[in-house]
Write a protein that holds these residues in place. Structure first.
Motif, PDB file in Angstrom:
ATOM      1  N   THR A 226     -40.601  81.731 -42.503  1.00 24.36           N
ATOM      2  CA  THR A 226     -41.067  82.026 -43.866  1.00 24.36           C
ATOM      3  C   THR A 226     -42.090  83.171 -43.871  1.00 24.36           C
ATOM      4  O   THR A 226     -42.718  83.438 -44.903  1.00 24.36           O
ATOM      5  CB  THR A 226     -41.713  80.772 -44.501  1.00 24.36           C
ATOM      6  OG1 THR A 226     -42.712  80.271 -43.590  1.00 24.36           O
ATOM      7  CG2 THR A 226     -40.697  79.672 -44.749  1.00 24.36           C
ATOM      8  N   ASN A 227     -42.255  83.810 -42.699  1.00 20.50           N
ATOM      9  CA  ASN A 227     -43.159  84.958 -42.585  1.00 20.50           C
ATOM     10  C   ASN A 227     -44.598  84.609 -42.997  1.00 20.50           C
ATOM     11  O   ASN A 227     -45.275  85.417 -43.636  1.00 20.50           O
ATOM     12  CB  ASN A 227     -42.616  86.099 -43.465  1.00 20.50           C
ATOM     13  CG  ASN A 227     -42.914  87.436 -42.838  1.00 20.50           C
ATOM     14  OD1 ASN A 227     -43.252  87.511 -41.658  1.00 20.50           O
ATOM     15  ND2 ASN A 227     -42.838  88.492 -43.634  1.00 20.50           N
ATOM     16  N   THR A 228     -45.040  83.420 -42.639  1.00 23.23           N
ATOM     17  CA  THR A 228     -46.387  82.992 -43.050  1.00 23.23           C
ATOM     18  C   THR A 228     -47.270  82.626 -41.844  1.00 23.23           C
ATOM     19  O   THR A 228     -48.351  82.067 -42.027  1.00 23.23           O
ATOM     20  CB  THR A 228     -46.306  81.763 -43.988  1.00 23.23           C
ATOM     21  OG1 THR A 228     -45.476  80.770 -43.372  1.00 23.23           O
ATOM     22  CG2 THR A 228     -45.738  82.109 -45.350  1.00 23.23           C
ATOM     23  N   LEU A 229     -46.809  82.955 -40.633  1.00 23.22           N
ATOM     24  CA  LEU A 229     -47.573  82.572 -39.433  1.00 23.22           C
ATOM     25  C   LEU A 229     -48.957  83.234 -39.423  1.00 23.22           C
ATOM     26  O   LEU A 229     -49.971  82.562 -39.209  1.00 23.22           O
ATOM     27  CB  LEU A 229     -46.787  82.933 -38.164  1.00 23.22           C
ATOM     28  CG  LEU A 229     -47.453  82.585 -36.840  1.00 23.22           C
ATOM     29  CD1 LEU A 229     -47.792  81.106 -36.743  1.00 23.22           C
ATOM     30  CD2 LEU A 229     -46.596  82.996 -35.650  1.00 23.22           C
ATOM     31  N   ASP A 230     -49.005  84.549 -39.665  1.00 25.25           N
ATOM     32  CA  ASP A 230     -50.295  85.261 -39.623  1.00 25.25           C
ATOM     33  C   ASP A 230     -51.240  84.736 -40.704  1.00 25.25           C
ATOM     34  O   ASP A 230     -52.428  84.513 -40.459  1.00 25.25           O
ATOM     35  CB  ASP A 230     -50.088  86.771 -39.824  1.00 25.25           C
ATOM     36  CG  ASP A 230     -49.401  87.384 -38.606  1.00 25.25           C
ATOM     37  OD1 ASP A 230     -49.357  86.709 -37.560  1.00 25.25           O
ATOM     38  OD2 ASP A 230     -48.898  88.511 -38.722  1.00 25.25           O
ATOM     39  N   GLU A 231     -50.676  84.508 -41.874  1.00 19.54           N
ATOM     40  CA  GLU A 231     -51.471  84.022 -43.011  1.00 19.54           C
ATOM     41  C   GLU A 231     -52.056  82.637 -42.696  1.00 19.54           C
ATOM     42  O   GLU A 231     -53.223  82.360 -42.956  1.00 19.54           O
ATOM     43  CB  GLU A 231     -50.506  83.920 -44.197  1.00 19.54           C
ATOM     44  CG  GLU A 231     -51.076  83.643 -45.543  1.00 19.54           C
ATOM     45  CD  GLU A 231     -49.911  83.454 -46.523  1.00 19.54           C
ATOM     46  OE1 GLU A 231     -49.924  82.432 -47.209  1.00 19.54           O
ATOM     47  OE2 GLU A 231     -48.990  84.299 -46.566  1.00 19.54           O
ATOM     48  N   TYR A 232     -51.230  81.770 -42.074  1.00 17.16           N
ATOM     49  CA  TYR A 232     -51.689  80.413 -41.759  1.00 17.16           C
ATOM     50  C   TYR A 232     -52.762  80.463 -40.666  1.00 17.16           C
ATOM     51  O   TYR A 232     -53.782  79.772 -40.745  1.00 17.16           O
ATOM     52  CB  TYR A 232     -50.499  79.548 -41.327  1.00 17.16           C
ATOM     53  CG  TYR A 232     -50.866  78.083 -41.165  1.00 17.16           C
ATOM     54  CD1 TYR A 232     -51.292  77.326 -42.251  1.00 17.16           C
ATOM     55  CD2 TYR A 232     -50.791  77.467 -39.914  1.00 17.16           C
ATOM     56  CE1 TYR A 232     -51.643  75.995 -42.106  1.00 17.16           C
ATOM     57  CE2 TYR A 232     -51.135  76.133 -39.755  1.00 17.16           C
ATOM     58  CZ  TYR A 232     -51.559  75.391 -40.856  1.00 17.16           C
ATOM     59  OH  TYR A 232     -51.911  74.072 -40.696  1.00 17.16           O
ATOM     60  N   GLN A 238     -60.496  81.241 -40.539  1.00 14.68           N
ATOM     61  CA  GLN A 238     -61.558  81.343 -41.557  1.00 14.68           C
ATOM     62  C   GLN A 238     -62.240  79.999 -41.789  1.00 14.68           C
ATOM     63  O   GLN A 238     -63.404  79.937 -42.160  1.00 14.68           O
ATOM     64  CB  GLN A 238     -60.969  81.850 -42.892  1.00 14.68           C
ATOM     65  CG  GLN A 238     -60.541  83.299 -42.878  1.00 14.68           C
ATOM     66  CD  GLN A 238     -61.666  84.249 -42.467  1.00 14.68           C
ATOM     67  OE1 GLN A 238     -62.834  84.032 -42.772  1.00 14.68           O
ATOM     68  NE2 GLN A 238     -61.322  85.288 -41.716  1.00 14.68           N
ATOM     69  N   ALA A 239     -61.493  78.917 -41.578  1.00 11.25           N
ATOM     70  CA  ALA A 239     -62.040  77.576 -41.841  1.00 11.25           C
ATOM     71  C   ALA A 239     -62.716  76.978 -40.605  1.00 11.25           C
ATOM     72  O   ALA A 239     -63.076  75.796 -40.595  1.00 11.25           O
ATOM     73  CB  ALA A 239     -60.922  76.652 -42.319  1.00 11.25           C
ATOM     74  N   ALA A 307     -60.597  73.401 -37.973  1.00  7.72           N
ATOM     75  CA  ALA A 307     -60.619  73.911 -39.343  1.00  7.72           C
ATOM     76  C   ALA A 307     -61.157  72.842 -40.300  1.00  7.72           C
ATOM     77  O   ALA A 307     -60.778  71.671 -40.203  1.00  7.72           O
ATOM     78  CB  ALA A 307     -59.212  74.328 -39.769  1.00  7.72           C
ATOM     79  N   GLY A 308     -62.028  73.240 -41.187  1.00  6.31           N
ATOM     80  CA  GLY A 308     -62.530  72.339 -42.240  1.00  6.31           C
ATOM     81  C   GLY A 308     -63.215  71.112 -41.658  1.00  6.31           C
ATOM     82  O   GLY A 308     -64.158  71.208 -40.885  1.00  6.31           O
ATOM     83  N   ALA A 309     -62.698  69.938 -42.007  1.00  7.11           N
ATOM     84  CA  ALA A 309     -63.278  68.686 -41.542  1.00  7.11           C
ATOM     85  C   ALA A 309     -62.837  68.336 -40.123  1.00  7.11           C
ATOM     86  O   ALA A 309     -63.228  67.302 -39.577  1.00  7.11           O
ATOM     87  CB  ALA A 309     -62.908  67.561 -42.488  1.00  7.11           C
TER      88      ALA A 309
END
Ligand code: SF4
Ligand code: SF4
Length: 318
Positions: A226-232, A238-239, A307-309
């Protein structure tokens, strides 16, 4: 140095094993399901399963330790031929060890497995069961058609045996996001699960564990597709939350693969990051007294745990 190691250095923290409290054994990649988020790439055609000889060697090693918890995972761990044998052997050990089975629920109704639920209850096995949502639509989308209905029936069966109400029979559920986002608040979601499952199906359970999807295995394939690896990855980076470091599961867990090989965690296991002291080592080559202070092997995927919690096999860290 990978990006996670750089991040730790930036915060002047290091990641080392503490005293081992959990032996997590991944008995193989065989599974009756093929979930989209699976980090093991497990499925019905996988051939990798633990042999009885390997089980015996693990039991011998465990007997020399006082590690209190044995956590069985897979695949669907119940599908290996010697699954019951493994549990029975652990039960014979002294001091007593607590046993956890990571169960996909639907396995309880597969042919040859219908006596599993009473077997678990007799042996006081804690069940940690995957249940990515309390809605039929989301569960079937992630795990396959009919999985929600089968999971609810399995939870009702476990409840009828005392799971979720008898303190000796803990039943916990595991949530993971159905997509490229971080889990919501564990406490809030647990309240939603408890309300909805009780109201619609009469199901009760103890705790909900929220887990972050790590960008490895089938989930990484999905992200690439889905071409979302870098975004994820960016979302995870960031978290990053340094307060999660002390609670990471690699600090108190030893992870063992279906051949007996050793890793820092089940994720490193799926990435082939085997402990290596000049050559790959197996559990029976490890001196249990020399695990403490061993440096953990890390990679970019570790951002999924911080990430996060935070995220562990026992849910959020914070
Ligand atoms: S996520 Fe669990 S139930 Fe689903 S395929 Fe992987 S091992 Fe099987
Ligand atoms: S993936 Fe998570 S548990 Fe495994 S070594 Fe990295 S931080 Fe530790």
């Amino acid at each position: 140095m990978n990006r996670f190691a750089q991040k730790l250095a930036q915060y002047s923290v290091s990641l080392h094993h503490g005293r081992p409290e959990i032996l997590q054994v991944n008995v193989g990649k065989l599974c009756n399901l093929t979930c989209v988020h699976c980090h093991v790439n497990a499925g019905p055609k996988r051939k990798e399963i633990m042999s009885r000889e390997t089980i015996d060697r693990i039991i011998d090693w465990l007997a020399k330790t006082d590690i209190p918890i044995v956590d069985l995972t897979g695949g669907a761990p119940e599908m290996i031929p010697d699954f019951r044998y493994f549990i029975e052997q652990v039960r014979l050990l002294r001091p007593h060890r607590h046993i956890i089975d990571r169960c996909n629920l639907t396995i309880l109704f597969e042919r040859g497995s219908t006596d599993l639920a009473p077997f678990f209850a007799r042996n006081k096995v804690e069940i940690i069961a995957s249940m990515p949502c309390y809605s039929q639509e989301n569960v079937n989308a992630q795990r396959g058609e009919g999985v929600f209905e089968g999971s609810i029936a399995a939870l009702q069966l476990l409840n009828s045996l005392g799971y979720g109400t008898d303190p000796r029979l803990p039943l916990h559920l595991v949530y993971n996001p159905v997509g490229t986002f971080l889990p919501p608040s564990q406490a809030n979601l647990e309240a939603d699960y408890k309300r909805e499952l009780k109201k619609h199906f009469g199901v009760v359970f103890n705790n909900l564990y929220t887990l972050t999807n790590l960008p490895i295995g089938r989930f990484a394939t999905y992200l690439r597709y889905t071409n979302t690896l870098d975004e994820y990855m960016e979302l995870l980076i960031q978290a990053f939350n340094p307060a999660t470091i002390d609670g990471l599961m690699c600090r108190n867990t030893v992870s063992v693969g279906w051949r007996g090989e050793v890793y820092d965690c089940d994720f490193n296991q799926q990435l082939g990051m085997q402990w290596n002291n000049g050559r790959p080592i197996f559990l029976w080559d490890v001196d249990p007294h020399k695990i403490e202070n061993r440096q953990v092997m890390t990679g970019d995927h570790c951002f999924g745990c911080t990430a996060g919690a935070g995220s562990t096999c026992g849910g959020a860290i914070l």
